[in-house]
Write a protein that holds these residues in place. Structure first.
Motif, mmCIF file in Angstrom:
data_model
loop_
_atom_site.group_PDB
_atom_site.id
_atom_site.type_symbol
_atom_site.label_atom_id
_atom_site.label_comp_id
_atom_site.label_asym_id
_atom_site.label_seq_id
_atom_site.Cartn_x
_atom_site.Cartn_y
_atom_site.Cartn_z
ATOM 1 N N HIS A 7 -4.934 6.339 -6.663
ATOM 2 C CA HIS A 7 -4.830 6.373 -5.215
ATOM 3 C C HIS A 7 -3.939 5.248 -4.728
ATOM 4 O O HIS A 7 -4.052 4.115 -5.214
ATOM 5 C CB HIS A 7 -6.226 6.222 -4.581
ATOM 6 N N PRO A 8 -3.002 5.487 -3.798
ATOM 7 C CA PRO A 8 -2.733 6.796 -3.192
ATOM 8 C C PRO A 8 -1.847 7.653 -4.091
ATOM 9 O O PRO A 8 -1.313 7.161 -5.075
ATOM 10 C CB PRO A 8 -2.001 6.402 -1.905
ATOM 11 N N SER A 9 -1.697 8.892 -3.741
ATOM 12 C CA SER A 9 -0.818 9.770 -4.509
ATOM 13 C C SER A 9 0.632 9.603 -4.071
ATOM 14 O O SER A 9 1.558 9.858 -4.841
ATOM 15 C CB SER A 9 -1.244 11.228 -4.342
ATOM 16 N N ARG A 10 0.779 9.166 -2.836
ATOM 17 C CA ARG A 10 2.139 8.997 -2.295
ATOM 18 C C ARG A 10 2.106 7.887 -1.255
ATOM 19 O O ARG A 10 1.176 7.815 -0.457
ATOM 20 C CB ARG A 10 2.589 10.305 -1.655
ATOM 21 N N VAL A 11 3.080 7.021 -1.299
ATOM 22 C CA VAL A 11 3.148 5.956 -0.293
ATOM 23 C C VAL A 11 4.599 5.675 0.043
ATOM 24 O O VAL A 11 5.467 5.637 -0.841
ATOM 25 C CB VAL A 11 2.413 4.688 -0.781
ATOM 26 N N ILE A 12 4.827 5.516 1.341
ATOM 27 C CA ILE A 12 6.139 5.129 1.849
ATOM 28 C C ILE A 12 5.959 3.816 2.590
ATOM 29 O O ILE A 12 5.075 3.706 3.442
ATOM 30 C CB ILE A 12 6.711 6.206 2.794
ATOM 31 N N CYS A 13 6.752 2.842 2.247
ATOM 32 C CA CYS A 13 6.579 1.543 2.893
ATOM 33 C C CYS A 13 7.944 0.935 3.199
ATOM 34 O O CYS A 13 8.977 1.373 2.688
ATOM 35 C CB CYS A 13 5.767 0.596 2.006
ATOM 36 N N LYS A 14 7.898 -0.095 4.045
ATOM 37 C CA LYS A 14 9.121 -0.807 4.395
ATOM 38 C C LYS A 14 9.417 -1.879 3.351
ATOM 39 O O LYS A 14 8.502 -2.435 2.716
ATOM 40 C CB LYS A 14 8.986 -1.450 5.769
ATOM 41 N N SER A 15 10.670 -2.187 3.205
ATOM 42 C CA SER A 15 11.074 -3.228 2.273
ATOM 43 C C SER A 15 10.409 -4.546 2.639
ATOM 44 O O SER A 15 10.321 -4.903 3.822
ATOM 45 C CB SER A 15 12.593 -3.375 2.323
ATOM 46 N N GLY A 16 9.892 -5.243 1.655
ATOM 47 C CA GLY A 16 9.246 -6.531 1.884
ATOM 48 C C GLY A 16 7.734 -6.474 1.923
ATOM 49 O O GLY A 16 7.073 -7.512 1.829
ATOM 50 N N THR A 17 7.185 -5.278 2.063
ATOM 51 C CA THR A 17 5.734 -5.160 2.082
ATOM 52 C C THR A 17 5.201 -5.042 0.657
ATOM 53 O O THR A 17 5.951 -4.779 -0.284
ATOM 54 C CB THR A 17 5.270 -3.944 2.896
ATOM 55 N N SER A 18 3.896 -5.245 0.534
ATOM 56 C CA SER A 18 3.246 -5.103 -0.775
ATOM 57 C C SER A 18 2.409 -3.830 -0.777
ATOM 58 O O SER A 18 1.825 -3.455 0.234
ATOM 59 C CB SER A 18 2.368 -6.324 -1.066
ATOM 60 N N VAL A 19 2.364 -3.207 -1.902
ATOM 61 C CA VAL A 19 1.657 -1.933 -2.039
ATOM 62 C C VAL A 19 0.683 -2.032 -3.211
ATOM 63 O O VAL A 19 1.068 -2.468 -4.298
ATOM 64 C CB VAL A 19 2.650 -0.782 -2.306
ATOM 65 N N LYS A 20 -0.557 -1.627 -2.972
ATOM 66 C CA LYS A 20 -1.559 -1.646 -4.031
ATOM 67 C C LYS A 20 -1.885 -0.227 -4.470
ATOM 68 O O LYS A 20 -2.137 0.648 -3.637
ATOM 69 C CB LYS A 20 -2.842 -2.337 -3.563
ATOM 70 N N ILE A 21 -1.887 0.000 -5.758
ATOM 71 C CA ILE A 21 -2.227 1.303 -6.328
ATOM 72 C C ILE A 21 -3.483 1.125 -7.176
ATOM 73 O O ILE A 21 -3.558 0.213 -8.000
ATOM 74 C CB ILE A 21 -1.070 1.840 -7.202
ATOM 75 N N GLU A 22 -4.444 2.017 -6.964
ATOM 76 C CA GLU A 22 -5.699 1.932 -7.710
ATOM 77 C C GLU A 22 -5.772 3.004 -8.790
ATOM 78 O O GLU A 22 -5.359 4.140 -8.584
ATOM 79 C CB GLU A 22 -6.894 2.120 -6.767
ATOM 80 N N CYS A 23 -6.329 2.627 -9.914
ATOM 81 C CA CYS A 23 -6.548 3.554 -11.015
ATOM 82 C C CYS A 23 -8.014 3.450 -11.422
ATOM 83 O O CYS A 23 -8.487 2.359 -11.751
ATOM 84 C CB CYS A 23 -5.642 3.175 -12.193
ATOM 85 N N ARG A 24 -8.705 4.576 -11.365
ATOM 86 C CA ARG A 24 -10.137 4.567 -11.682
ATOM 87 C C ARG A 24 -10.475 5.570 -12.768
ATOM 88 O O ARG A 24 -10.005 6.707 -12.735
ATOM 89 C CB ARG A 24 -10.966 4.933 -10.438
ATOM 90 N N SER A 25 -11.281 5.155 -13.717
ATOM 91 C CA SER A 25 -11.855 6.099 -14.674
ATOM 92 C C SER A 25 -13.180 6.554 -14.078
ATOM 93 O O SER A 25 -14.044 5.745 -13.774
ATOM 94 C CB SER A 25 -12.055 5.428 -16.035
ATOM 95 N N LEU A 26 -13.318 7.854 -13.873
ATOM 96 C CA LEU A 26 -14.448 8.369 -13.086
ATOM 97 C C LEU A 26 -15.706 8.612 -13.897
ATOM 98 O O LEU A 26 -16.811 8.506 -13.377
ATOM 99 C CB LEU A 26 -14.030 9.657 -12.372
ATOM 100 N N ASP A 27 -15.565 8.967 -15.151
ATOM 101 C CA ASP A 27 -16.761 9.328 -15.901
ATOM 102 C C ASP A 27 -16.845 8.633 -17.256
ATOM 103 O O ASP A 27 -17.570 9.085 -18.153
ATOM 104 C CB ASP A 27 -16.840 10.847 -16.080
ATOM 105 N N PHE A 28 -16.099 7.539 -17.381
ATOM 106 C CA PHE A 28 -16.216 6.755 -18.605
ATOM 107 C C PHE A 28 -15.772 5.330 -18.310
ATOM 108 O O PHE A 28 -15.128 5.063 -17.301
ATOM 109 C CB PHE A 28 -15.377 7.353 -19.735
ATOM 110 N N GLN A 29 -16.124 4.447 -19.179
ATOM 111 C CA GLN A 29 -15.726 3.053 -19.026
ATOM 112 C C GLN A 29 -14.490 2.787 -19.876
ATOM 113 O O GLN A 29 -14.477 3.091 -21.069
ATOM 114 C CB GLN A 29 -16.873 2.133 -19.441
ATOM 115 N N ALA A 30 -13.494 2.247 -19.242
ATOM 116 C CA ALA A 30 -12.222 2.019 -19.914
ATOM 117 C C ALA A 30 -11.982 0.527 -20.098
ATOM 118 O O ALA A 30 -11.758 -0.191 -19.130
ATOM 119 C CB ALA A 30 -11.088 2.627 -19.102
#
Lengths: 118, 109
Positions: A7-30
């Motif tokens: 998450h997110p699947s798609r992001v549009i941002c302005k130059s200079g900003t920071s963007v965080k992308i999350e990755c989750r394992s839903l049914d197991f521990q990684a």
């Protein structure tokens, strides 16, 4: 099979900003998660390997201060693209390795995040 | 071969045709070869993991072979169906998997 969300699947941002992308394992521990980047018509390129509770290991040429990775729990890793610029526009995809299982070192992938920096 | 390479880059076949494509990888320090099926807007899905020279794996109409000495793997699809349309990725390695650029398969009804 194991499910990994991103998450997110798609992001549009302005130059200079920071963007965080999350990755989750839903049914197991990684214990290990991987972050990849893909340019159009190119291979998935490994950026870094993220181990829970320790610092990420970055591939050669990947700036660790630019791409901050945090793996705070066994089910969540985050990638923050700091001070994003247009050249950071790309497709980012994570994967998580499930311990044990019938397939050696099988990695389960998230659906990816399309980042566009204007 | 220094990188993982896949050919062809794209492939268009008619429903019912059988098809195959190639993955070439460095044969030195080989660990494992992975095949993934990647549909648009979805997560890549693992098809096979092969580790031994001569390995052959099969899942339904899809099968794969492995030659670690010469560094190649073939993926075969028998009787292609429109739902087989996807990008097929191969990757070689352990933790530091190296991916090919994929073969984009389109099956026309």
């Amino acid at each position: 099979g194991a499910v990994v969300s991103q998450h997110p699947s798609r992001v549009i941002c302005k130059s200079g900003t920071s963007v965080k992308i999350e990755c989750r394992s839903l049914d197991f521990q990684a214990t290990t998660m991987f972050w990849y980047r893909q340019f159009p018509k190119k291979s998935l390129m490994l950026m870094a390997t993220s181990n829970e509770g320790s610092k990420a290991t970055y591939e050669q040429g990947v700036e660790k201060d630019k791409f901050l990775i945090n793996h705070a729990s066994l089910t969540l890793s985050t990638l923050t693209v700091t001070s994003a610029h247009p050249e950071d526009s790309s497709f980012y995809i994570c994967s998580a390795r499930a311990p044990g299982g019938p397939l050696r070192n099988e990695q389960f992938f998230g659906p990816g995040t399309r980042l566009t920096v204007l | 071969i220094l990188n993982v390479e896949q050919s062809p880059q794209s492939l268009h076949v008619q429903e019912g045709d059988s098809t195959n494509f190639t993955c070439s990888f460095p044969s030195s320090n080989f660990y494992a070869l992975h095949w993934y099926r990647w549909e648009t807007a979805k997560s890549p899905e693992a098809l096979f993991v092969m580790t031994l020279n001569g390995d052959e794996k099969k899942k339904g109409r899809i099968s794969a072979t492995l030659n670690t000495k010469e560094g190649y793997s073939y993926l075969y699809i028998k009787g292609s169906q429109p739902e087989d349309s996807a990008t097929y990725l191969c990757a070689s390695g352990n933790n530091d998997m190296r991916f090919g650029a994929g073969t984009r398969l389109t099956v026309k009804p």
